[in-house]
Design an enzyme around this catalytic site. Structure first.
Site, PDB file in Angstrom:
ATOM      1  N   LYS A  44      61.252  23.810  39.059  1.00  0.00           N
ATOM      2  CA  LYS A  44      61.178  23.287  40.433  1.00  0.00           C
ATOM      3  C   LYS A  44      59.869  22.570  40.629  1.00  0.00           C
ATOM      4  O   LYS A  44      58.887  22.820  39.892  1.00  0.00           O
ATOM      5  CB  LYS A  44      61.316  24.401  41.466  1.00  0.00           C
ATOM      6  N   PRO A  74      55.869  24.882  30.283  1.00  0.00           N
ATOM      7  CA  PRO A  74      54.566  25.536  30.148  1.00  0.00           C
ATOM      8  C   PRO A  74      54.441  26.741  31.080  1.00  0.00           C
ATOM      9  O   PRO A  74      55.136  26.817  32.099  1.00  0.00           O
ATOM     10  CB  PRO A  74      53.574  24.433  30.527  1.00  0.00           C
ATOM     11  N   ALA A  94      52.271  29.367  33.676  1.00  0.00           N
ATOM     12  CA  ALA A  94      51.285  29.246  34.774  1.00  0.00           C
ATOM     13  C   ALA A  94      51.143  27.791  35.206  1.00  0.00           C
ATOM     14  O   ALA A  94      50.041  27.265  35.348  1.00  0.00           O
ATOM     15  CB  ALA A  94      49.937  29.836  34.360  1.00  0.00           C
ATOM     16  N   ALA A  95      52.268  27.144  35.424  1.00  0.00           N
ATOM     17  CA  ALA A  95      52.300  25.698  35.598  1.00  0.00           C
ATOM     18  C   ALA A  95      52.665  25.260  37.016  1.00  0.00           C
ATOM     19  O   ALA A  95      52.592  24.080  37.330  1.00  0.00           O
ATOM     20  CB  ALA A  95      53.299  25.097  34.614  1.00  0.00           C
ATOM     21  N   GLY A  96      53.111  26.196  37.862  1.00  0.00           N
ATOM     22  CA  GLY A  96      53.564  25.806  39.197  1.00  0.00           C
ATOM     23  C   GLY A  96      54.966  25.235  39.191  1.00  0.00           C
ATOM     24  O   GLY A  96      55.427  24.655  40.174  1.00  0.00           O
ATOM     25  N   LEU A  97      55.667  25.388  38.069  1.00  0.00           N
ATOM     26  CA  LEU A  97      57.023  24.841  37.933  1.00  0.00           C
ATOM     27  C   LEU A  97      58.095  25.916  38.102  1.00  0.00           C
ATOM     28  O   LEU A  97      59.290  25.643  37.956  1.00  0.00           O
ATOM     29  CB  LEU A  97      57.188  24.163  36.566  1.00  0.00           C
ATOM     30  N   GLY A 104      58.828  28.487  36.217  1.00  0.00           N
ATOM     31  CA  GLY A 104      59.511  28.866  34.975  1.00  0.00           C
ATOM     32  C   GLY A 104      59.902  30.338  34.926  1.00  0.00           C
ATOM     33  O   GLY A 104      61.058  30.674  34.694  1.00  0.00           O
ATOM     34  N   SER A 154      60.036  32.546  37.363  1.00  0.00           N
ATOM     35  CA  SER A 154      60.945  32.889  38.469  1.00  0.00           C
ATOM     36  C   SER A 154      62.370  32.449  38.146  1.00  0.00           C
ATOM     37  O   SER A 154      63.335  33.176  38.411  1.00  0.00           O
ATOM     38  CB  SER A 154      60.497  32.198  39.759  1.00  0.00           C
ATOM     39  N   ALA A 155      62.493  31.261  37.576  1.00  0.00           N
ATOM     40  CA  ALA A 155      63.822  30.762  37.206  1.00  0.00           C
ATOM     41  C   ALA A 155      64.430  31.626  36.106  1.00  0.00           C
ATOM     42  O   ALA A 155      65.626  31.937  36.133  1.00  0.00           O
ATOM     43  CB  ALA A 155      63.737  29.311  36.743  1.00  0.00           C
ATOM     44  N   ASP A 174      59.447  33.169  44.530  1.00  0.00           N
ATOM     45  CA  ASP A 174      60.197  31.938  44.227  1.00  0.00           C
ATOM     46  C   ASP A 174      61.567  32.205  43.598  1.00  0.00           C
ATOM     47  O   ASP A 174      62.314  31.269  43.323  1.00  0.00           O
ATOM     48  CB  ASP A 174      59.422  31.079  43.215  1.00  0.00           C
TER      49      ASP A 174
END
Ligand code: C5P
Length: 294
Positions: free
Chosen positions: A11, A94, A96-99, A101, A103-104, A136
């Site tokens: 995300k 990656p 700790a990227a804010g994407l 990962g 959580s998904a 998230d």
């Protein structure tokens, strides 16, 4: 023995407006999540008992602290199943990227196990479990762009944004991560950013639904840039460079450290990515991902 394979997407936060610290230590916020179709891969195989997790990424623990492990263990406990599962996580995103990962991965695990074991749990039980796993995780139980409120777990799905049709995300991870608890803790030094006024999300959503991306661009916002860009000023340079090279928007996603930029077309994104590499070096993680419309 049955096997199920699942894609676990990413995300970006088109907007992350923090509205103050709550008494439980979390922060109230409004955020606009957008799915990004670059995915980790998960494989689930039924087993007589236990949870066994393997992962291609050497830095990610596969013990009971892993979100996938925690999701699976909560699933079996809540569904009162005595079965087990073997899970392999192939990490492409990656850390700790804010994407989103991790959580998904957790949400994908809940959905996959529910499918694998003939849907013992309904949406409200899955939602309740998701919110205990992380703020998230609920977003990833559904595939749409969404407005999230509360601490991020209250999800209102939204139709695709007309302004993003045919556009392309360029994601750039700088090679270092930012820990979410650090970003929220440091936000306390920036009272204006920590105590935003609600309503920015509605403004951005309306702009994305009713006009071109160029008109919506000023409404993209992330409160957590206050601490992150102070500590890592190179992230501001990335944004300036990307906007000077054809991006309509460039912003940090979530608590960072990934910068996302939105381009009107894939060739423009590819050209900017190439120039970015010659300016900032090639030791970054980059991805060009078309904005997917269902
Ligand atoms: O919920 P999640 O595990 O993603 O949160 C990680 C950390 O980020 C929390 O422990 C908290 O420090 C911070 N956080 C917060 N307010 C939110 C979401 C996360 O303070 N709404």
């Amino acid at each position: 023995m049955t096997t199920l394979e699942k894609r676990s997407p990413a995300k970006v936060n088109l907007l992350l407006n923090i509205l103050g610290k709550r008494s439980d230590g979390f922060h109230a916020l409004e955020t606009v999540f957008h799915p990004v179709q670059i995915c980790d891969h998960l494989q689930f195989t039924t087993a007589p008992s236990g949870i066994a997790l393997t992962c291609n990424h050497p830095e990610l623990p596969t013990d009971t602290t892993n979100l996938v492990h925690r999701a699976a263990s909560q699933f079996f406990a809540t569904a009162r199943l005595t079965a087990g599962v073997r899970i392999h996580l192939e990490k492409k995103l990656p850390l700790a990227a804010g994407l989103g990962g991790g959580s998904a991965n957790a949400a994908t695990t809940l959905l996959a196990l529910n499918e694998l074991f003939d849907h013992p749990l309904g949406p409200s039980e899955l939602g309740a479990m998701a919110s205990t796993l992380g703020s998230d995780v609920n977003f990833f139980l559904q595939p749409h762009p969404a407005l999230a409120t509360g601490r991020g777990e209250m999800i209102m799905p939204l139709p695709e944004f007309a302004a993003l049709r045919n556009t392309v995300f360029l994601l750039i991870h700088p090679g270092f991560g930012i820990a979410t608890p650090w970003a929220y803790r440091e936000l306390a030094r920036f009272p204006t950013a920590q105590n935003g006024q609600p309503g920015r999300a509605a403004q951005l959503i309306t702009a994305l639904q009713t006009g071109p991306l160029t008109a919506a661009a000023p409404f993209f916002y992330n409160s957590l840039e206050a601490p992150a860009l102070e500590k890592f000023p190179v992230l501001r340079l990335y944004q300036e460079f990307l906007c000077e090279h054809g991006a309509h928007v460039a912003l940090m996603s979530g608590s960072g450290s990934t910068t996302f930029a939105i381009f009107p077309a894939a060739d423009a994104a590819a050209a900017a990515a190439e120039r970015f590499q010659s300016r900032f070096g090639d030791n970054h993680w980059q991805a060009i991902v078309p904005v997917a419309f269902a």
